[in-house]
Design a protein around this motif. Structure first.
Motif, PDB file in Angstrom:
ATOM      1  N   UNK A 121       0.819  -1.214   0.000  1.00 37.98           N
ATOM      2  CA  UNK A 121       0.000   0.000   0.000  1.00 37.98           C
ATOM      3  C   UNK A 121       0.848   1.257   0.000  1.00 37.98           C
ATOM      4  N   UNK A 122       1.954   1.245   0.762  1.00 39.83           N
ATOM      5  CA  UNK A 122       2.846   2.402   0.797  1.00 39.83           C
ATOM      6  C   UNK A 122       3.505   2.628  -0.555  1.00 39.83           C
ATOM      7  N   UNK A 123       3.864   1.553  -1.239  1.00 43.70           N
ATOM      8  CA  UNK A 123       4.477   1.687  -2.557  1.00 43.70           C
ATOM      9  C   UNK A 123       3.497   2.280  -3.558  1.00 43.70           C
ATOM     10  N   UNK A 124       2.234   1.938  -3.424  1.00 39.06           N
ATOM     11  CA  UNK A 124       1.224   2.501  -4.323  1.00 39.06           C
ATOM     12  C   UNK A 124       1.036   3.994  -4.075  1.00 39.06           C
ATOM     13  N   UNK A 125       1.076   4.417  -2.811  1.00 35.09           N
ATOM     14  CA  UNK A 125       1.008   5.849  -2.503  1.00 35.09           C
ATOM     15  C   UNK A 125       2.198   6.574  -3.119  1.00 35.09           C
ATOM     16  N   UNK A 126       3.365   5.933  -3.082  1.00 36.76           N
ATOM     17  CA  UNK A 126       4.560   6.553  -3.668  1.00 36.76           C
ATOM     18  C   UNK A 126       4.373   6.804  -5.162  1.00 36.76           C
ATOM     19  N   UNK A 127       3.692   5.893  -5.873  1.00 40.06           N
ATOM     20  CA  UNK A 127       3.417   6.109  -7.297  1.00 40.06           C
ATOM     21  C   UNK A 127       2.609   7.394  -7.489  1.00 40.06           C
ATOM     22  N   UNK A 128       1.583   7.584  -6.647  1.00 38.93           N
ATOM     23  CA  UNK A 128       0.751   8.785  -6.766  1.00 38.93           C
ATOM     24  C   UNK A 128       1.542  10.047  -6.447  1.00 38.93           C
ATOM     25  N   UNK A 129       2.420   9.969  -5.449  1.00 38.99           N
ATOM     26  CA  UNK A 129       3.224  11.136  -5.060  1.00 38.99           C
ATOM     27  C   UNK A 129       4.151  11.552  -6.202  1.00 38.99           C
ATOM     28  N   UNK A 130       4.835  10.594  -6.796  1.00 39.35           N
ATOM     29  CA  UNK A 130       5.760  10.902  -7.893  1.00 39.35           C
ATOM     30  C   UNK A 130       4.987  11.389  -9.123  1.00 39.35           C
ATOM     31  N   UNK A 131       3.824  10.792  -9.399  1.00 43.70           N
ATOM     32  CA  UNK A 131       3.020  11.241 -10.537  1.00 43.70           C
ATOM     33  C   UNK A 131       2.588  12.691 -10.355  1.00 43.70           C
ATOM     34  N   UNK A 132       2.182  13.056  -9.148  1.00 47.43           N
ATOM     35  CA  UNK A 132       1.783  14.441  -8.893  1.00 47.43           C
ATOM     36  C   UNK A 132       2.953  15.396  -9.087  1.00 47.43           C
ATOM     37  N   UNK A 133       4.141  15.011  -8.578  1.00 47.64           N
ATOM     38  CA  UNK A 133       5.321  15.865  -8.742  1.00 47.64           C
ATOM     39  C   UNK A 133       5.680  16.028 -10.213  1.00 47.64           C
ATOM     40  N   UNK A 134       5.650  14.934 -10.976  1.00 45.08           N
ATOM     41  CA  UNK A 134       5.992  15.007 -12.400  1.00 45.08           C
ATOM     42  C   UNK A 134       5.026  15.901 -13.155  1.00 45.08           C
ATOM     43  N   UNK A 135       3.723  15.772 -12.871  1.00 49.20           N
ATOM     44  CA  UNK A 135       2.719  16.566 -13.583  1.00 49.20           C
ATOM     45  C   UNK A 135       2.840  18.046 -13.245  1.00 49.20           C
ATOM     46  N   UNK A 136       2.924  18.359 -11.964  1.00 45.89           N
ATOM     47  CA  UNK A 136       2.936  19.762 -11.562  1.00 45.89           C
ATOM     48  C   UNK A 136       4.244  20.445 -11.927  1.00 45.89           C
ATOM     49  N   UNK A 146       9.025  23.088 -26.928  1.00 43.91           N
ATOM     50  CA  UNK A 146      10.413  22.631 -26.994  1.00 43.91           C
ATOM     51  C   UNK A 146      10.846  21.988 -25.683  1.00 43.91           C
ATOM     52  N   UNK A 147      10.488  22.611 -24.551  1.00 48.85           N
ATOM     53  CA  UNK A 147      10.894  22.037 -23.272  1.00 48.85           C
ATOM     54  C   UNK A 147      10.083  20.795 -22.913  1.00 48.85           C
ATOM     55  N   UNK A 148       8.814  20.769 -23.293  1.00 53.79           N
ATOM     56  CA  UNK A 148       8.028  19.553 -23.078  1.00 53.79           C
ATOM     57  C   UNK A 148       8.603  18.394 -23.886  1.00 53.79           C
ATOM     58  N   UNK A 149       9.026  18.670 -25.121  1.00 52.97           N
ATOM     59  CA  UNK A 149       9.632  17.639 -25.955  1.00 52.97           C
ATOM     60  C   UNK A 149      10.938  17.144 -25.348  1.00 52.97           C
ATOM     61  N   UNK A 150      11.741  18.089 -24.839  1.00 53.29           N
ATOM     62  CA  UNK A 150      12.997  17.716 -24.195  1.00 53.29           C
ATOM     63  C   UNK A 150      12.740  16.782 -23.011  1.00 53.29           C
ATOM     64  N   UNK A 151      11.743  17.105 -22.185  1.00 52.42           N
ATOM     65  CA  UNK A 151      11.443  16.277 -21.021  1.00 52.42           C
ATOM     66  C   UNK A 151      11.070  14.859 -21.443  1.00 52.42           C
ATOM     67  N   UNK A 152      10.228  14.740 -22.474  1.00 50.22           N
ATOM     68  CA  UNK A 152       9.809  13.407 -22.935  1.00 50.22           C
ATOM     69  C   UNK A 152      10.991  12.637 -23.531  1.00 50.22           C
ATOM     70  N   UNK A 153      11.836  13.331 -24.307  1.00 41.33           N
ATOM     71  CA  UNK A 153      13.008  12.665 -24.873  1.00 41.33           C
ATOM     72  C   UNK A 153      13.978  12.222 -23.782  1.00 41.33           C
ATOM     73  N   UNK A 154      14.147  13.055 -22.753  1.00 36.82           N
ATOM     74  CA  UNK A 154      15.018  12.687 -21.634  1.00 36.82           C
ATOM     75  C   UNK A 154      14.484  11.442 -20.933  1.00 36.82           C
ATOM     76  N   UNK A 346      12.563  17.258 -15.099  1.00 34.48           N
ATOM     77  CA  UNK A 346      11.198  16.729 -15.230  1.00 34.48           C
ATOM     78  C   UNK A 346      11.226  15.389 -15.958  1.00 34.48           C
ATOM     79  N   UNK A 347      12.053  15.293 -16.993  1.00 37.67           N
ATOM     80  CA  UNK A 347      12.186  14.033 -17.715  1.00 37.67           C
ATOM     81  C   UNK A 347      12.719  12.913 -16.834  1.00 37.67           C
ATOM     82  N   UNK A 348      13.701  13.217 -15.990  1.00 36.40           N
ATOM     83  CA  UNK A 348      14.233  12.214 -15.072  1.00 36.40           C
ATOM     84  C   UNK A 348      13.159  11.711 -14.113  1.00 36.40           C
ATOM     85  N   UNK A 349      12.361  12.630 -13.595  1.00 33.62           N
ATOM     86  CA  UNK A 349      11.288  12.228 -12.683  1.00 33.62           C
ATOM     87  C   UNK A 349      10.235  11.415 -13.417  1.00 33.62           C
ATOM     88  N   UNK A 350       9.948  11.803 -14.655  1.00 30.25           N
ATOM     89  CA  UNK A 350       8.971  11.063 -15.456  1.00 30.25           C
ATOM     90  C   UNK A 350       9.456   9.640 -15.722  1.00 30.25           C
TER      91      UNK A 350
END
Length: 404
Positions: A121-136, A146-154, A346-350
């Motif tokens: 359960x804790x690991x699943x919460x961690x997925x949500x926490x990282x997803x929120x950080x990546x999105x925001x 250009x920067x959104x593309x860079x993040x996805x390529x990274x 952002x790409x690294x976190x994604x």
């Protein structure tokens, strides 16, 4: 925070209390810790903005050592000076260190953590926490195509083809992209919105001390049979030379600890398994190894020696680098480079959101549903992360008990 980037100085006690709570509730490894820190200090307390926070994350990716602990130490240092940095480190680090030392003395605090529902359960919460950080962070730091593309390529590079030290390569590539493709002064980047609270002369002294210890400790350890010097040398050297976060340190530590006979392999792996089941930084595994290496009653002193040595590079390199990083950031061309660097972060976190956070946690349809529920609780209902962590543990335990 003032319009001139001056930040309110926080008391070391306030910083300690905040990080102590994070140290007791931040499960999920270094990437999740970065998500928890962002939620606490950018979103909730507003001690930093996203750009200042991404600056710290980028700097700590450049430095060897425990990246999430370095980010926490940087926040404490910039908010409360040296005492604030030490308070942040102590609050975030000591809960897991104490648990691991207790485990080394034979107390299985997790009650059989492997396969436990609460841990899942804790690991699943961690997925949500990282997803929120990546999105925001993506919304804030990748505002154009250009920067959104860079993040996805990274992210794609890290997932498909990243060699050793891939994080460093991605950040360097982001900086080059910013210099070439982003207009100086047109990136939305501003001068760092935090104070380093460390002078240039002090920074140079700390850098010299870091290098001196790296050279002197092996010589001192080789010239004597003192166990504590051996421990200090081993853990300082590993902490000072490892890049890439907690899991990368495992083979280095094993090579330094098991063949010389400080601990046997089974003891080593048992402690590493326990370290996965508790909150806080994985580098507190060093405290367990120090205690396990001295079964004659001096385990506490050896654990403290190993723990402080392991984080020695954090205490010296972070304050040595911050003043120069902040000055570099004031340059307009450097701001363009940092626009690319922040998009790369952002790409690294994604990438980390998928591997290892998502693929190691979401294995059944109900897991995905619980991740979505945890994200809803964090992003929409605005529940505090510590409460979502507790609820996640309870739901994970209940789901396992119900056979789901």
């Amino acid at each position: 925070m003032s319009a001139h980037g001056k930040t309110e100085r926080r008391s070391w006690f306030e910083i300690l209390l905040v990080f102590l709570r994070l140290g007791c509730t931040s499960f999920g490894g270094p990437v999740a810790h970065i998500g928890y820190f962002r939620e606490e200090f950018v979103t909730r307390r507003k001690w930093l903005d996203d750009r200042a926070y991404a600056d710290m994350v980028a700097l700590c990716q450049f430095l060897p050592g425990p990246a999430s602990s370095q980010v926490g130490f940087s926040i404490g240092l910039t908010q409360g000076g040296p005492l604030g940095g030490l308070a942040a480190w102590a609050g975030f680090t000591l809960p897991s260190a104490v648990l691991l030392v207790a485990f080394a003395y034979g107390v299985d605090i997790a009650g059989g953590a492997e396969g436990a529902g609460w841990l899942h359960g804790l690991k699943l919460v961690a997925v949500a926490v990282v997803a929120q950080a990546a999105l925001q962070m993506g919304r804030s730091l990748c505002p154009d195509a250009s920067r959104a593309t860079l993040a996805v390529l990274a992210a794609g590079f890290m997932l498909v083809a990243a060699p050793a030290y891939g994080q460093l390569l991605v950040i360097l590539a982001g900086g080059i992209f910013g210099l070439v493709a982003l207009k100086p002064g047109g990136t939305g980047e501003t001068q760092a919105a935090y104070e380093t609270r460390v002078g240039a002369r002090t920074a140079l002294v700390l850098l010299v001390l870091f290098l001196a210890l790296l050279a002197a400790l092996p010589l001192l350890a080789a010239s004597t049979d003192n166990l504590y010097l051996r421990i200090a040398d081993t853990f300082y050297r590993v902490g000072a030379l490892v890049f890439g976060g907690g899991h990368v340190v495992l083979p280095l530590l094993e090579a330094e600890i098991v063949p010389p006979g400080l601990v046997d392999r089974d003891t080593f792996l048992a402690g590493y398994g326990m370290a996965q089941a508790i909150p806080g930084p994985l580098f507190t595994f060093s405290a367990y190894l120090g205690a396990a290496a001295t079964p004659d009653g001096n385990g506490i002193a050896a654990a403290a020696t190993a723990l402080v040595a392991m984080f020695g590079s954090t205490f010296l390199l972070v304050p040595a680098a911050l003043p120069f990083w902040a000055k570099l950031r004031a340059n307009s061309r450097a701001q363009a480079a940092l626009g690319g660097v922040n998009a790369a972060v952002v790409g690294l976190i994604l990438a980390a959101l998928y591997d290892p956070v998502f693929i190691s946690s979401v294995v059944k349809p109900i897991d995905f549903a619980l991740v979505a529920l945890a994200y809803l609780a964090l992003a929409i209902w605005k529940l505090p992360p510590w409460l979502v962590v507790l609820l996640g543990a309870a739901v994970g335990w209940g789901a396992l008990a119900a056979g789901l």
